[in-house]
Design an enzyme around this catalytic site. Structure first.
Site, mmCIF file in Angstrom:
data_model
loop_
_atom_site.group_PDB
_atom_site.id
_atom_site.type_symbol
_atom_site.label_atom_id
_atom_site.label_comp_id
_atom_site.label_asym_id
_atom_site.label_seq_id
_atom_site.Cartn_x
_atom_site.Cartn_y
_atom_site.Cartn_z
ATOM 1 N N GLY A 11 -9.316 41.203 14.843
ATOM 2 C CA GLY A 11 -8.949 39.995 14.088
ATOM 3 C C GLY A 11 -10.143 39.404 13.357
ATOM 4 O O GLY A 11 -11.255 39.432 13.863
ATOM 5 N N ARG A 25 -29.595 41.871 5.681
ATOM 6 C CA ARG A 25 -30.921 41.361 5.282
ATOM 7 C C ARG A 25 -31.991 41.730 6.311
ATOM 8 O O ARG A 25 -33.119 42.043 5.950
ATOM 9 C CB ARG A 25 -30.853 39.838 5.100
ATOM 10 C CG ARG A 25 -29.953 39.396 3.934
ATOM 11 C CD ARG A 25 -30.753 39.035 2.706
ATOM 12 N NE ARG A 25 -29.936 38.884 1.519
ATOM 13 C CZ ARG A 25 -29.469 37.720 1.046
ATOM 14 N NH1 ARG A 25 -29.727 36.595 1.695
ATOM 15 N NH2 ARG A 25 -28.765 37.688 -0.069
ATOM 16 N N ARG A 72 -7.277 47.118 12.426
ATOM 17 C CA ARG A 72 -7.173 47.819 13.703
ATOM 18 C C ARG A 72 -7.037 49.296 13.365
ATOM 19 O O ARG A 72 -6.537 49.633 12.295
ATOM 20 C CB ARG A 72 -6.000 47.283 14.506
ATOM 21 C CG ARG A 72 -6.195 45.777 14.768
ATOM 22 C CD ARG A 72 -5.385 45.213 15.897
ATOM 23 N NE ARG A 72 -6.008 43.966 16.349
ATOM 24 C CZ ARG A 72 -5.785 42.765 15.803
ATOM 25 N NH1 ARG A 72 -4.927 42.627 14.806
ATOM 26 N NH2 ARG A 72 -6.410 41.693 16.262
ATOM 27 N N ASP A 103 -13.243 42.371 22.344
ATOM 28 C CA ASP A 103 -13.286 43.333 23.456
ATOM 29 C C ASP A 103 -12.874 44.746 23.054
ATOM 30 O O ASP A 103 -13.512 45.727 23.430
ATOM 31 C CB ASP A 103 -12.336 42.880 24.572
ATOM 32 C CG ASP A 103 -13.003 41.904 25.525
ATOM 33 O OD1 ASP A 103 -14.232 41.757 25.443
ATOM 34 O OD2 ASP A 103 -12.284 41.308 26.341
ATOM 35 N N THR A 125 -14.733 36.497 17.301
ATOM 36 C CA THR A 125 -13.324 36.191 17.558
ATOM 37 C C THR A 125 -13.184 34.683 17.721
ATOM 38 O O THR A 125 -14.021 34.058 18.371
ATOM 39 C CB THR A 125 -12.778 36.916 18.816
ATOM 40 O OG1 THR A 125 -11.627 36.215 19.290
ATOM 41 C CG2 THR A 125 -13.769 36.973 19.950
ATOM 42 N N GLY A 170 -4.999 31.465 20.660
ATOM 43 C CA GLY A 170 -5.581 31.781 21.961
ATOM 44 C C GLY A 170 -4.548 32.481 22.821
ATOM 45 O O GLY A 170 -3.894 31.862 23.647
ATOM 46 N N ARG A 171 -4.389 33.794 22.571
ATOM 47 C CA ARG A 171 -3.383 34.545 23.303
ATOM 48 C C ARG A 171 -3.773 34.702 24.775
ATOM 49 O O ARG A 171 -2.969 34.599 25.668
ATOM 50 C CB ARG A 171 -3.209 35.931 22.669
ATOM 51 C CG ARG A 171 -1.766 36.295 22.434
ATOM 52 C CD ARG A 171 -1.640 37.604 21.695
ATOM 53 N NE ARG A 171 -2.471 37.664 20.517
ATOM 54 C CZ ARG A 171 -2.951 38.784 19.986
ATOM 55 N NH1 ARG A 171 -2.682 39.942 20.529
ATOM 56 N NH2 ARG A 171 -3.688 38.760 18.896
ATOM 57 N N GLU A 222 -1.441 29.557 22.551
ATOM 58 C CA GLU A 222 -0.564 30.626 22.067
ATOM 59 C C GLU A 222 -0.018 31.497 23.208
ATOM 60 O O GLU A 222 1.136 31.934 23.179
ATOM 61 C CB GLU A 222 -1.401 31.484 21.109
ATOM 62 C CG GLU A 222 -0.668 32.538 20.342
ATOM 63 C CD GLU A 222 -1.663 33.402 19.556
ATOM 64 O OE1 GLU A 222 -2.882 33.126 19.593
ATOM 65 O OE2 GLU A 222 -1.204 34.350 18.916
ATOM 66 N N ARG A 243 8.824 17.281 18.142
ATOM 67 C CA ARG A 243 8.777 18.397 17.190
ATOM 68 C C ARG A 243 7.716 19.398 17.623
ATOM 69 O O ARG A 243 6.643 19.005 18.079
ATOM 70 C CB ARG A 243 8.374 17.889 15.800
ATOM 71 C CG ARG A 243 9.320 16.886 15.190
ATOM 72 C CD ARG A 243 10.349 17.600 14.318
ATOM 73 N NE ARG A 243 11.346 16.661 13.829
ATOM 74 C CZ ARG A 243 11.294 16.080 12.646
ATOM 75 N NH1 ARG A 243 10.297 16.358 11.828
ATOM 76 N NH2 ARG A 243 12.235 15.246 12.272
#
Ligand code: ADP
Length: 319
Positions: A11, A25, A72, A103, A125, A170-171, A222, A243
């Site tokens: 990601g 650089r 990926r 990871d 990440t 944040g899975r 998440e 909501r």
């Protein structure tokens, strides 16, 4: 080493460009040729590689995303893919690689290191879910983006006496949820690391409402999901209009914060210093504000503690 490569994998995260720039650089200043490998390990397998000179990384430190693209790569998960990548390194004279990612990307870096191409992992990440480091590139920007968006939701929630259930990224880790929850005064933070009860949250909302509070923010990570169901249950049981909002990928973009630019620069710089010494199979990170490096396998087996005290504090500060 005379020639090194840099790739971004998995990601994307704001600040990756600052790390790419630092690698380019630093390498160039040490007399190395530096190449950008495009779209993660795909670029290595397909030979999609471009030379990065000092000017080609100009004007990118302030941009989100990654100028060498990320992806990926399923093929690289197989031994045959790793061997193809190794052959491509040999063919192109690439003697070491800086891998910016999470990871999964580090597992690939370990495989390639084992085949004789030293790789250094740089944690990139937004989730901050790499155990060996206190900080990952993109984390600060993502949290600030989420905070600003939650502030906006708070404005409308307070005007309409509403409850806003906000899902942040944040899975596998609740750090973004916890910190944005603290920063935005959420009545509750729900993450996978901590047990929770919707009934307890509803009781807290009811007490706060009796004390005069008219609007509520609940931050959900998440990994929990279910934001719609949580909002519905709160509305059904309290009568407060509720909501759900899923912030989603907007949290991955935007101009990196100062912190992300600076830390990414340090980590990229240090990664090249290691490659220069012929060292591979390491991940660089930050501990007590200092750059450290750890063996990749060791880094992957480490567990990150969740800041339970901060979580408790977040609960105490809102009522
Ligand atoms: P992240 O690096 O953000 O954790 P992924 O888990 O999607 O993201 O991994 C990124 C890429 O790293 C994968 O597409 C694949 O090319 C490589 N990778 C992931 N896991 C492995 C593995 N076990 N062995 C070799 N390569 C891997």
């Amino acid at each position: 080493m005379k020639k090194i490569g840099v790739l971004t994998s998995g990601g994307d995260a704001p600040g990756m460009n600052a790390a790419v720039r630092a690698v380019a650089r630093t390498g160039i200043s040490k007399g190395m040729e530096v190449v950008g490998i495009l779209r993660g390990y795909n670029g290595l397998i397909n030979g999609d590689i471009k030379t990065l000179d000092a000017r080609s990384v100009s004007g990118i430190i302030q941009n989100g995303g990654t100028c060498i693209y990320t992806a990926r790569c399923l093929e690289f998960r197989e031994k045959a893919g790793v061997l193809k990548a190794k052959e491509m390194c040999i063919k192109n004279g690439i003697e070491g690689i800086v891998v910016i990612g999470g990871d999964g990307s580090f597992r690939g870096a370990a495989d390639l290191s084992a085949e004789g191409i030293p790789c250094i992992g740089v944690p990139g990440t937004i989730d901050n879910d790499i155990s060996m480091t206190e900080y990952t590139i993109g984390y600060d920007t993502a949290m600030n983006t989420a905070m600003e968006l939650i502030d906006k939701l708070n404005d409308t929630a307070s005007s309409h006496d509403r409850c806003s259930v906000v899902e942040v990224m944040g899975r596998r880790a609740g750090y973004i949820a916890l910190n944005t929850g603290i920063a935005c005064g959420a009545i509750a933070v729900i993450t996978t690391e901590m047990p929770y009860s919707i009934d307890d949250i509803i009781a807290k909302i009811s007490t706060a409402r009796a004390g005069g509070k008219n609007h509520f923010i609940i931050v959900v990570s998440e990994g929990i999901g279910n934001s719609e169901a949580i909002a519905r249950e709160i509305q059904d049981k309290t009568g407060i209009e509720s909501r759900a909002t899923i912030l989603g990928h907007v949290q991955r973009g935007g101009r990196p914060t100062l912190r992300d630019r600076v830390e990414a620069s340090k980590l990229g710089y240090y990664a090249v210093e290691l490659l220069e010494q012929g060292i591979g199979n390491r991940v660089v990170g930050l501990k007590d504000g200092h750059v450290i490096d750890v063996d990749i396998q060791e880094a992957l087996s480490m567990k990150k503690a969740f800041p339970v005290e901060d979580y408790k504090m977040a609960d105490i500060l809102t009522f």
